[in-house]
Write an enzyme that holds these catalytic residues in place. Structure first.
Site, mmCIF file in Angstrom:
data_model
loop_
_atom_site.group_PDB
_atom_site.id
_atom_site.type_symbol
_atom_site.label_atom_id
_atom_site.label_comp_id
_atom_site.label_asym_id
_atom_site.label_seq_id
_atom_site.Cartn_x
_atom_site.Cartn_y
_atom_site.Cartn_z
ATOM 1 N N LYS A 103 -4.147 -0.548 8.026
ATOM 2 C CA LYS A 103 -2.795 -0.002 7.912
ATOM 3 C C LYS A 103 -2.898 1.475 8.279
ATOM 4 O O LYS A 103 -3.538 2.261 7.573
ATOM 5 C CB LYS A 103 -2.241 -0.164 6.502
ATOM 6 C CG LYS A 103 -0.812 0.371 6.393
ATOM 7 C CD LYS A 103 -0.348 0.456 4.954
ATOM 8 C CE LYS A 103 1.019 1.132 4.917
ATOM 9 N NZ LYS A 103 1.396 1.524 3.543
ATOM 10 N N GLY A 164 6.900 6.135 -2.674
ATOM 11 C CA GLY A 164 6.943 6.294 -4.126
ATOM 12 C C GLY A 164 8.268 6.742 -4.695
ATOM 13 O O GLY A 164 8.379 6.997 -5.899
ATOM 14 N N ALA A 190 7.478 1.294 1.844
ATOM 15 C CA ALA A 190 7.775 2.564 1.175
ATOM 16 C C ALA A 190 9.233 2.659 0.746
ATOM 17 O O ALA A 190 10.142 2.337 1.494
ATOM 18 C CB ALA A 190 7.420 3.769 2.035
ATOM 19 N N GLY A 191 9.413 3.114 -0.491
ATOM 20 C CA GLY A 191 10.747 3.358 -1.026
ATOM 21 C C GLY A 191 11.348 2.193 -1.777
ATOM 22 O O GLY A 191 12.357 2.350 -2.472
ATOM 23 N N ASN A 212 4.238 -1.120 -3.779
ATOM 24 C CA ASN A 212 3.142 -0.594 -4.585
ATOM 25 C C ASN A 212 3.678 0.058 -5.855
ATOM 26 O O ASN A 212 3.595 -0.495 -6.948
ATOM 27 C CB ASN A 212 2.306 0.378 -3.771
ATOM 28 C CG ASN A 212 1.062 0.892 -4.496
ATOM 29 O OD1 ASN A 212 0.224 1.560 -3.916
ATOM 30 N ND2 ASN A 212 0.904 0.594 -5.777
ATOM 31 N N THR A 213 4.281 1.234 -5.709
ATOM 32 C CA THR A 213 4.682 2.031 -6.871
ATOM 33 C C THR A 213 5.569 1.256 -7.842
ATOM 34 O O THR A 213 5.369 1.318 -9.060
ATOM 35 C CB THR A 213 5.412 3.310 -6.414
ATOM 36 O OG1 THR A 213 4.520 4.087 -5.609
ATOM 37 C CG2 THR A 213 5.861 4.142 -7.604
#
Length: 261
Positions: A103, A164, A190-191, A212-213
């Site tokens: 990635k 994040g 992301a986001g 993830n986050t």
């Protein structure tokens, strides 16, 4: 839990049943991470190379991630500030036995962590020629996405919002254009902060999402991972079923005559 979606997602030389990819940062322990990965049903897990001890083949993080043969390890170049750093990390990862999937993240700005389009394209061109399966993280830029496809990237991974931030699909309209123009899988990365954000991405035509986050910082990461799994599978099933068209005016679902006789 049995899967209800029958279609497969093909990236590089692999097929995936799950449309949910999971990151490994910010988890409070590897034990919690392992439970979240299992609960998510994911078949693609990304690991930041800067967080892994590549000199230690028994590194606990790698062991946690790769113990399941059904999971594709996706090392990422998080922290790389330019093309040279990203390429060096990818080569080091392959040399240490982590495979040729990467990635690609090039984020020179430490505050907003927005990807550098020029350095990302340069690194993609180099790594593709060296036989890597490259999944580049990018701004939601349809022209850049097309250039990366032409350079041989395996996917494009446009951000929904800054890393994040949990803000959801702030770049929705551009992501729609990328999906429309793309001949390779589009992974929204992301986001994404809630399962509904992930479902929205799948509903508009994204091939997968990376989270993830939102899972890692949840009060119960294992339960949140399951929630994301169900949201993605439900959205994919809905897409396959073929939702009805949107209408400007009301359209009665029951006949307006004949039922009072």
């Amino acid at each position: 839990m049995n899967r209800i979606n029958t279609d497969k997602l093909r990236i590089g030389n692999r097929e995936f049943s799950s449309r949910l990819f999971v990151g490994t940062g910010k988890f409070s322990s590897n034990k919690i991470l392992a439970k979240a990965i299992e609960s998510s049903g994911t078949e693609m897990v990304t690991v930041a190379l800067r967080r892994v001890d590549l000199d230690n083949h028994e590194d606990e993080m790698l062991e946690t991630v790769v113990k399941n043969d059904n999971i594709q390890l996706l090392p990422n170049t998080s922290g790389a500030r330019d093309c040279d750093e990203a390429v060096r990390l990818a080569r080091l990862s392959r040399a240490m036995g982590c495979g040729s999937w990467v990635k690609l993240e090039v984020t020179p700005d430490p505050r907003y962590l927005l990807p550098d389009p020029i350095e990302t394209l340069k690194a993609t061109e180099i790594l593709v020629k060296e036989g890597f399966t490259v999944l580049p993280y990018i701004n939601a830029d349809p022209i850049l996405a097309k250039r990366l496809e032409e350079a041989g990237s395996a996917t494009v991974m446009p951000l929904g919002a800054p890393i994040g931030s949990n803000r959801g699909l702030q770049t929705l309209e551009n992501i729609k254009i990328i999906i429309d123009m793309s001949n390779i899988p589009v992974v929204v990365d992301a986001g994404i902060g809630t399962p509904s954000h992930a479902a929205q991405a799948i509903e508009i035509g994204a091939d997968a999402v990376l989270v993830n986050t939102a899972i890692a910082v949840a009060a119960d990461p294992e339960k949140m991972a399951l929630a994301f799994r169900l949201a993605v599978e439900s959205a994919m099933l809905s897409r396959e079923a073929g939702p009805g068209e949107k209408r400007e005016q009301a359209n009665a679902s029951s006949p307006l005559t004949g039922f009072l006789r």
